[in-house]
Write a protein that holds these residues in place. Sequence first.
Motif, short mmCIF file in Angstrom:
data_model
loop_
_atom_site.label_atom_id
_atom_site.label_comp_id
_atom_site.label_asym_id
_atom_site.label_seq_id
_atom_site.Cartn_x
_atom_site.Cartn_y
_atom_site.Cartn_z
N VAL A 243 7.69 2.84 -9.95
CA VAL A 243 6.24 2.92 -10.16
C VAL A 243 5.82 1.97 -11.28
O VAL A 243 4.83 1.25 -11.18
CB VAL A 243 5.81 4.37 -10.47
N ILE A 244 6.63 1.96 -12.35
CA ILE A 244 6.30 1.08 -13.47
C ILE A 244 6.48 -0.37 -13.05
O ILE A 244 5.65 -1.23 -13.30
CB ILE A 244 7.21 1.39 -14.66
N PHE A 245 7.61 -0.60 -12.37
CA PHE A 245 7.92 -1.94 -11.88
C PHE A 245 6.79 -2.46 -10.99
O PHE A 245 6.44 -3.63 -11.04
CB PHE A 245 9.23 -1.87 -11.10
N ALA A 246 6.21 -1.55 -10.20
CA ALA A 246 5.14 -1.94 -9.28
C ALA A 246 3.77 -1.97 -9.97
O ALA A 246 2.76 -2.20 -9.32
CB ALA A 246 5.08 -0.96 -8.11
N ARG A 247 3.77 -1.73 -11.25
CA ARG A 247 2.51 -1.69 -12.00
C ARG A 247 1.47 -0.82 -11.32
O ARG A 247 0.31 -1.16 -11.20
CB ARG A 247 1.98 -3.11 -12.22
N TRP A 248 1.93 0.33 -10.84
CA TRP A 248 1.04 1.37 -10.27
C TRP A 248 0.22 0.87 -9.08
O TRP A 248 -0.90 1.29 -8.87
CB TRP A 248 0.13 1.95 -11.37
N ASP A 249 0.81 -0.03 -8.29
CA ASP A 249 0.10 -0.56 -7.13
C ASP A 249 0.94 -0.33 -5.87
O ASP A 249 2.12 -0.68 -5.83
CB ASP A 249 -0.15 -2.06 -7.32
N PRO A 250 0.33 0.27 -4.82
CA PRO A 250 1.11 0.62 -3.62
C PRO A 250 1.79 -0.58 -2.95
O PRO A 250 2.92 -0.47 -2.50
CB PRO A 250 0.08 1.24 -2.69
N VAL A 251 1.11 -1.72 -2.87
CA VAL A 251 1.71 -2.86 -2.18
C VAL A 251 2.90 -3.41 -2.96
O VAL A 251 3.95 -3.72 -2.40
CB VAL A 251 0.65 -3.96 -1.94
N ARG A 252 2.72 -3.49 -4.29
CA ARG A 252 3.86 -3.93 -5.10
C ARG A 252 4.99 -2.90 -5.06
O ARG A 252 6.15 -3.25 -5.22
CB ARG A 252 3.41 -4.20 -6.53
N ALA A 253 4.62 -1.63 -4.82
CA ALA A 253 5.66 -0.60 -4.70
C ALA A 253 6.55 -0.90 -3.50
O ALA A 253 7.76 -0.70 -3.54
CB ALA A 253 5.03 0.78 -4.55
N LEU A 254 5.92 -1.42 -2.42
CA LEU A 254 6.71 -1.78 -1.24
C LEU A 254 7.70 -2.90 -1.59
O LEU A 254 8.88 -2.81 -1.27
CB LEU A 254 5.76 -2.24 -0.13
N LEU A 255 7.21 -3.91 -2.29
CA LEU A 255 8.10 -5.01 -2.67
C LEU A 255 9.23 -4.49 -3.56
O LEU A 255 10.40 -4.83 -3.37
CB LEU A 255 7.32 -6.10 -3.41
N GLY A 256 8.88 -3.63 -4.50
CA GLY A 256 9.88 -3.07 -5.40
C GLY A 256 10.91 -2.25 -4.65
O GLY A 256 12.12 -2.35 -4.91
N ALA A 257 10.43 -1.43 -3.71
CA ALA A 257 11.35 -0.58 -2.96
C ALA A 257 12.32 -1.43 -2.16
O ALA A 257 13.51 -1.12 -2.05
CB ALA A 257 10.57 0.37 -2.04
N VAL A 258 11.82 -2.53 -1.59
CA VAL A 258 12.71 -3.42 -0.83
C VAL A 258 13.73 -4.08 -1.76
O VAL A 258 14.92 -4.15 -1.46
CB VAL A 258 11.88 -4.49 -0.08
N LEU A 259 13.24 -4.51 -2.93
CA LEU A 259 14.14 -5.15 -3.89
C LEU A 259 15.22 -4.18 -4.36
O LEU A 259 16.43 -4.48 -4.30
CB LEU A 259 13.33 -5.65 -5.08
N PHE A 260 14.79 -2.98 -4.82
CA PHE A 260 15.76 -2.00 -5.31
C PHE A 260 16.65 -1.52 -4.16
O PHE A 260 17.86 -1.39 -4.32
CB PHE A 260 15.03 -0.79 -5.93
N GLY A 261 16.02 -1.29 -3.00
CA GLY A 261 16.80 -0.87 -1.83
C GLY A 261 17.83 -1.93 -1.48
O GLY A 261 18.96 -1.61 -1.10
N GLY A 262 17.44 -3.20 -1.64
CA GLY A 262 18.35 -4.30 -1.34
C GLY A 262 19.58 -4.26 -2.24
O GLY A 262 20.71 -4.48 -1.78
N VAL A 263 19.36 -3.95 -3.53
CA VAL A 263 20.50 -3.88 -4.46
C VAL A 263 21.47 -2.79 -4.01
O VAL A 263 22.68 -3.00 -3.97
CB VAL A 263 20.00 -3.62 -5.90
N PHE A 264 20.91 -1.61 -3.65
CA PHE A 264 21.77 -0.50 -3.23
C PHE A 264 22.51 -0.85 -1.94
O PHE A 264 23.70 -0.58 -1.79
CB PHE A 264 20.97 0.78 -3.04
N ALA A 265 21.76 -1.45 -1.00
CA ALA A 265 22.37 -1.78 0.29
C ALA A 265 23.48 -2.81 0.11
O ALA A 265 24.55 -2.69 0.71
CB ALA A 265 21.30 -2.31 1.24
N LEU A 266 23.22 -3.79 -0.75
CA LEU A 266 24.23 -4.82 -1.03
C LEU A 266 25.49 -4.18 -1.60
O LEU A 266 26.61 -4.48 -1.17
CB LEU A 266 23.66 -5.83 -2.02
N GLN A 267 25.28 -3.26 -2.53
CA GLN A 267 26.40 -2.57 -3.17
C GLN A 267 27.23 -1.83 -2.12
O GLN A 267 28.46 -1.93 -2.09
CB GLN A 267 25.80 -1.63 -4.23
#
Lengths: 314, 354
Positions: A243-267
């Motif tokens: 939420v902080i990473f996305a600066r409280w914006d839903p669209v940026r939350a999507l980008l953040g979730a993909v980025l963070f999800g990507g790290v987990f998936a890569l791992q």
Amino acid sequence: MDAPLVGFLVGLIAATLRVATPLLFATLGELYSERSGVLNLGIEGIMFLGAFAGFAAAARAEAAGWDAYLWIGLLVAALAGILMGLLMALLTVTLGLNQHVSGLGVTLLCTGLSLFGFRLVFGESAVLPRITPFATVNPLPGVPVLGTILDQHLLTYVAFSVLVPLGAWVLYRTHFGLNLRAVGENPEAADAAGIPVFRVRTIALTAGSALMAIGGAFLSLAQLGAFTPGIIAGRGWVCIALVIFARWDPVRALLGAVLFGGVFALQLRLQAQGVQLPYELLLALPYLITIAALAVAGRNAPYPGAYLKPYRRE
Amino acid sequence: MGLKLERQAAPVWVQPLLPVLAIVLTFGLTSVFVLLAGANPLRAYYHFLLEPLSSRVSLLEMLVKATPLLLTGIAVAFAFRGGFWNIGAEGQFLAGATAATAIGMSMHGMPALVAVPLMALGGFVAGMAWAFVPAVMKVELHADEVVTTLLLNTVALLCVSALLNGPWRDPISQWPQSPEIASTAILPKLVPRSRLHLGFLFAVFVVLVVGFILTQTTLGLRMRAVGLEPKAARFAGVRVERTLLVTALVSGGVAGFAGMVEVAGIHYRLIEAISGGHGYTGILVATLGNLSPLGVVLSALFVGLIDIGSQTVSRALGVPVYLGDVIQATLLLVTLAVLLLQNYRLSWRRGGAL
């Protein structure tokens, strides 16, 4: 590019979307709470309760031979989330109690209730109870690359293509969204303008908690088809960071979730391929990035004005 | 009709009764779950609260459970009193446990008088270091410490697990755990044939020292001023940033010391579940104890009793042991609500909604 690499990347992208789905649900839920001025640290527990309640209901309904058992599970998870949202609202909105202690209390309560409930429903059986999870939907069966990437759960489609645009629209383009942001920025002024501060915050917390619970239930009903004590494993805290990473914006939350999800998936995929790496340090990356982002943003981090501040009419 | 809160301080004699009221309410509320588990609540609470108190073994075990909670509880209470919302006792605990294990593993052949103080110091400093980043970020960058301390908890756990699955993995064991610390680094038992160890006395001592700092020194006064109203404290000449920094570091250090005590007193090695939530339970202990040192002692003992009691009741009546977790969490929330009555009066009003 050679075929194994393409295969790896396609698998990674598909896994990223899958891993990002529960994060996206819960992050949007947290985002709504925080935009109304309430930090909901109950998120980790509410996701856990959603995963448990959804699974328990689905398992019972499946055993009873109902076809819609997974949807029943999802509904029960959402109801459990609503219940916890109401509890959180009673504590932090109605009574105006300390938000972080309340939130942690709700997390502890949900964790305890789920483990307690699991023993009551399934006993101490050594075999992990299982259900047949949601099947994936594939709009392009048999098509290489795109067909593999788009072979996702319905809930993933809902999260990415319905929830995010809808969430942004509600927040920025509707009367309710305006009220929500107003009570989150300046509850005194909102109150003076006739906005029902307590009600708006309660709705935000309740709807948000329902989303968190559905995010948790995605893991037990779609991804695993089972419930384990480690099913959430800090994903709720990841969403707090998101939420902080996305600066409280839903669209940026999507980008953040993909980025963070990507790290987990890569791992996960590197681990599956037997690559020798300290995975834990890769897993710590999203947290460290968020802390660094907070340090860089510093005073300019766009916290909602009334974040963490209970509102009382004196 | 509606419930109405009015600002009005409660009489002094009511204050100590509020935690008792919270406990009674909690057991009332959670009896629903006892009933769901098919047991009689009164019998369950007998096994829960009274049976452990009637046997020497479980009384000692209660003190064992209370030991880390005394430390994390006072660490959290200290931070909260000083206006630093440290949710990171869990991470600081893990940092302390890790440092203590590192030192303890290299102490073979050293006398206990060298090994134990070094480990204690290591645990304290590591906890401080883990609290340092959020503290500096709060003071210098105004970054919300609730979030930073919370996120660092997970980072700490991941670091522990990286160590245990990597360089520290005990080659003899198939579990992710470190080799044992040196035998001289192990805290001696206080009572033979029990798990009660010297760390309990350490914990009591630390609570006394921290309580003294908090209530009897000018540092404590400055801290509490910052905790109550930073602007007013600054106006009165308190260096708010420095005070906050000291508050955070002491709190982190004490939580780190708790990690050392668990390593040297109970496990003799680092395991992933070394904390298992002691840092979060510290928040419960601090809240239930109304952030006072004496309160922390009483509530740490009580929470220890709940830990033991949930095992007794599970053995006696077959109620899932997780009832203890449910009761602890309910107690935290109910206490938080009941403590409102310190400053507010509840009244029923006709017509007026809240």
